[in-house]
Design an enzyme around this catalytic site. Sequence first.
Site, short mmCIF file in Angstrom:
data_model
loop_
_atom_site.label_atom_id
_atom_site.label_comp_id
_atom_site.label_asym_id
_atom_site.label_seq_id
_atom_site.Cartn_x
_atom_site.Cartn_y
_atom_site.Cartn_z
N ASP A 45 0.82 -1.21 0.01
CA ASP A 45 0.01 -0.31 0.13
C ASP A 45 0.87 1.30 0.12
O ASP A 45 0.62 2.36 -0.20
CB ASP A 45 -0.91 -0.20 1.16
CG ASP A 45 -0.32 -0.05 2.78
OD1 ASP A 45 0.84 -0.12 2.71
OD2 ASP A 45 -1.12 -0.31 3.38
N SER A 46 2.18 0.97 0.12
CA SER A 46 3.06 2.21 -0.15
C SER A 46 3.12 2.61 -1.63
O SER A 46 3.67 3.61 -1.81
CB SER A 46 4.55 1.84 0.05
OG SER A 46 4.92 0.60 -0.54
N ASP A 84 -0.81 -5.83 -0.36
CA ASP A 84 -1.37 -5.49 0.85
C ASP A 84 -2.69 -5.27 0.76
O ASP A 84 -3.47 -4.83 -0.28
CB ASP A 84 -0.76 -4.09 1.05
CG ASP A 84 0.46 -4.10 1.96
OD1 ASP A 84 0.47 -4.88 2.90
OD2 ASP A 84 1.42 -3.21 1.77
N LYS A 114 -1.04 -9.30 2.55
CA LYS A 114 -0.38 -8.93 3.65
C LYS A 114 -1.37 -8.10 4.58
O LYS A 114 -1.91 -7.13 3.97
CB LYS A 114 1.14 -8.19 3.56
CG LYS A 114 1.63 -7.86 4.59
CD LYS A 114 3.07 -7.10 4.57
CE LYS A 114 3.19 -5.97 3.89
NZ LYS A 114 2.51 -4.59 4.40
N GLU A 116 -1.84 -5.75 8.35
CA GLU A 116 -1.01 -4.89 9.59
C GLU A 116 -1.90 -5.44 10.71
O GLU A 116 -2.91 -5.25 10.84
CB GLU A 116 -0.87 -3.47 9.13
CG GLU A 116 -0.22 -3.09 7.95
CD GLU A 116 0.25 -1.57 7.85
OE1 GLU A 116 -0.31 -0.99 8.86
OE2 GLU A 116 0.74 -1.35 6.90
N GLU A 182 8.79 -4.12 10.95
CA GLU A 182 9.18 -2.49 10.40
C GLU A 182 9.63 -1.83 11.56
O GLU A 182 8.83 -1.42 12.53
CB GLU A 182 8.07 -2.02 9.58
CG GLU A 182 8.44 -0.67 9.01
CD GLU A 182 7.44 -0.25 7.75
OE1 GLU A 182 6.72 -0.95 7.49
OE2 GLU A 182 7.91 0.83 7.53
O1 KIV Z 1 3.72 -1.41 1.76
C1 KIV Z 1 4.72 -1.27 1.79
O2 KIV Z 1 5.59 -0.85 1.05
C2 KIV Z 1 5.34 -2.23 2.97
C3 KIV Z 1 6.47 -2.58 3.28
C4 KIV Z 1 7.29 -1.45 3.88
C5 KIV Z 1 6.97 -3.86 4.01
O3 KIV Z 1 4.42 -2.81 3.61
#
Ligand code: KIV
Length: 264
Positions: A45-46, A84, A114, A116, A182
């Site tokens: 989600d980055s 994510d 993924k 969180e 992280e």
């Molecule tokens: O979204 C992302 O890039 C991440 C990484 C920092 C692990 O979750």
Amino acid sequence: MARTTIATLAAKKRAGEKWVMLTCYDHVTASVFEDTGVPVLLVGDSAANNFLGEENTVPVTVDELIPLARAVVRGSKRALVVADLPFGSYEVSKEQALETGIRFLKEAKAQAVKVEGGVRVIDQIRALVTYGIPVMGHLGMTPQSVNAFGGFKVQGRGDAAETIIEDAQALQEAGCFAIVLELIPAELASRIRSEVSIPVIGIGAGADCDAQVLVWTDLMGLTEKAPRFARAYRDLRGEMSGAVKEWMDDVATGRFPNEAETFH
Ligand code: KIV
């Protein structure tokens, strides 16, 4: 050749072989990374801040992330593609998490998701795993909670370390195949690594992890202000702007296009 699977990653851990995961948000970049043999691509989600121009990861939606994940899947052949689950797409209930997870597997053809958080989202993670969706956990400085943390700060110092350890154990028990750690002290990451049997993937968590992950634009020197834990292996920002300036100059002076680039 088949894609990396979660079993491949478990085998790497047993063999003591370190590996990497790299973020990726588009097809052409995925095809470049695929050629390198990177085993895991993360459609993080980055993408919100590194691709869509948002301030942080909070605003990105499922509908925005699915096309990016689909492009990364299409651009890769051997990498395991993890997507994510964006903020707001899984916290409400097991049903919400399942619906979102299923969309990522069906519409984007990602092979894992993924999520969180630890204990607080354990029911959602169990439901995903039960219905055949591999889940990677994410603990420490989880960017979707940046507003609660009051900024990007190291997590897990002092007493807070125990909570992260409990969360890691809960994630393993719920069936996660790996955990991203992280921005936590290296000593804590090392302790978690010794207390769980699934791979731990570090980002700002020191060297004693089974794998490392970086945001690809940080690795390539494209990000204007990269975090301290990221190392830029290239200066693509400089390379790209240099190429554009050269081309502009060639057009202005009549050096582009040349005869070989022209049709008669
Ligand atoms: O979204 C992302 O890039 C991440 C990484 C920092 C692990 O979750």
